[in-house]
Enzyme design. Sequence first.
Site, PDB file in Angstrom:
ATOM      1  N   ALA A 260       6.393  -9.159  21.481  1.00  0.00           N
ATOM      2  CA  ALA A 260       6.311  -9.919  22.736  1.00  0.00           C
ATOM      3  C   ALA A 260       6.589 -11.418  22.577  1.00  0.00           C
ATOM      4  O   ALA A 260       6.433 -12.170  23.541  1.00  0.00           O
ATOM      5  CB  ALA A 260       4.992  -9.712  23.464  1.00  0.00           C
ATOM      6  N   ALA A 261       7.020 -11.855  21.393  1.00  0.00           N
ATOM      7  CA  ALA A 261       7.348 -13.289  21.250  1.00  0.00           C
ATOM      8  C   ALA A 261       8.508 -13.651  22.187  1.00  0.00           C
ATOM      9  O   ALA A 261       8.484 -14.681  22.861  1.00  0.00           O
ATOM     10  CB  ALA A 261       7.714 -13.612  19.805  1.00  0.00           C
ATOM     11  N   ASP A 263       9.258 -12.129  24.909  1.00  0.00           N
ATOM     12  CA  ASP A 263       8.760 -12.057  26.291  1.00  0.00           C
ATOM     13  C   ASP A 263       7.997 -13.334  26.646  1.00  0.00           C
ATOM     14  O   ASP A 263       8.121 -13.851  27.767  1.00  0.00           O
ATOM     15  CB  ASP A 263       7.857 -10.833  26.461  1.00  0.00           C
ATOM     16  CG  ASP A 263       8.583  -9.537  26.125  1.00  0.00           C
ATOM     17  OD1 ASP A 263       9.808  -9.487  26.326  1.00  0.00           O
ATOM     18  OD2 ASP A 263       7.935  -8.602  25.638  1.00  0.00           O
TER      19      ASP A 263
HETATM   20  O1  RIB Z   1       8.918  -6.853  23.837  1.00  0.00           O
HETATM   21  C1  RIB Z   1       7.803  -6.131  23.405  1.00  0.00           C
HETATM   22  C2  RIB Z   1       7.631  -4.883  24.230  1.00  0.00           C
HETATM   23  O2  RIB Z   1       8.706  -4.020  23.983  1.00  0.00           O
HETATM   24  C3  RIB Z   1       6.397  -4.080  23.911  1.00  0.00           C
HETATM   25  O3  RIB Z   1       5.271  -4.504  24.641  1.00  0.00           O
HETATM   26  C4  RIB Z   1       6.822  -2.653  24.208  1.00  0.00           C
HETATM   27  O4  RIB Z   1       6.191  -2.109  25.325  1.00  0.00           O
HETATM   28  C5  RIB Z   1       8.346  -2.717  24.379  1.00  0.00           C
HETATM   29  O5  RIB Z   1       8.701  -2.602  25.669  1.00  0.00           O
END
Ligand code: RIB
Length: 327
Positions: A260-261, A263
Site C-alpha cells: 500500500a505504499a 496507494d
Molecule cells: O496495493 C496494495 C493492495 O493490493 C493490497 O491491499 C491488496 O488488496 C491488493 O489489492
Amino acid sequence: MQTPATIVLGSVNMDLVIRGSRLPLPGETILGGEFFQAPGGKGANQAVAAARAAQTSVAFIAAVGDDNFGKLSIDGFVADRLDVSEIRTIPDCATGIALILVDASGQNMISVASGANSRLAPADVDAVPDSLFQNARVFLCSLETPIETVRRGLERARDFGLTTILNPAPADRRILEGDLLSLVDILTPNETELSLLTGRPLPEGANSPDSSPIRAGALELQNRGCATVIATLGAEGCLVVADTVWSAAAFRVTAVDATAAGDAFNGALAVGLAEGRLLPDAVRFASAAAALSVTHSGAQPSLPPRFTIQRLLDLSADDRVSEGKNR
Ligand code: RIB
C-alpha cells in the site's frame, strides 16, 4: 459531511497476509510465518489514504459483496469519514480477497480474487449524481476494477473539469489502446508497471530516477497522451515527467511492509492537488505519506493521518535548514 473535493474509484479487498522470513519460490512451501487480516484493495487504500491526509471529505465509488468482509470494510470507511454513498453492495457475491506474502525486508507478492470489484459497472458510474463531480477537484482511479468502468469514471471526471489521476496498478496494457490515456492528466506507474506497460525490461537495480529505461519509459507514456507521468520508485523516490523532467527523493525510513505504499502516495497526491498545492509540493506531501506507510504492517492500518505526514515534512524541513547552516 463536507462536499468531497476528491473522488476515488476502485477496488475493495480483504487482505489475508502471511509475513515470513522470505518469499517462496514457485512450488516451494515455507513454514514459520505469522498471519493477519487487514482491510485492503488498491481503491480502498487510496480512498482511506486520501481521507486520512485530507481536511475535506473524500468520496469512494466501489462495490463490495454481501458478506462479512464487505461489512467490515464499510465500517472502516465510515470510521475514516469517507463518503460511502456510492458504494454498491452486490447480492450473492463475495467481496474481493487478496492473498499477500511479505518477507523480512518488507517486499511482497499479491494475488487477488476480484469478487464484487469485477461487477462495478459503467452504469454505476453513470448513476453517481452530477453534484458529486461538480464540487470535486480531483478524480483518482486504479485498475482492479473493469477497465470500461475506469474509462467511464475518467470521462465523467473530465466532463466536470476535474484533474484525473490513473494509477495503472496492476499494469494492464489495454490502457494504451484508443484514447484512454488522453483522459488522464497524471499517470503514476511504479517501476514494474512502467516496464510492463512499455515492454522495456528493467535491468536489476536500474530503478533510480536517472536510469535510462525509467526515463525513456516515462517519456514514452507521456507521448501517448497524458500530460504528466510520475514514476514511483520506492526508496529511490520518484521521477516526474511533466513540462520538464525532475526527480524527488524518498524520505528515509526503516521499511517493515511495502504493501500500500503506492496507494498512500496516490491518495495523498490527490489530496495535495485538491487542496491547490503545486505539483512539486503535492509530490513531497505524497512521498511523506508513502514513506510513513512502509513503517507499519498491513495496507489500511499503515496509512498515516495528516498530522503525522505534516510532522515528517516539518522535521525534514528542519534538517534541510540545519544542513544549510552547517555548509
Ligand atoms: O496495493 C496494495 C493492495 O493490493 C493490497 O491491499 C491488496 O488488496 C491488493 O489489492
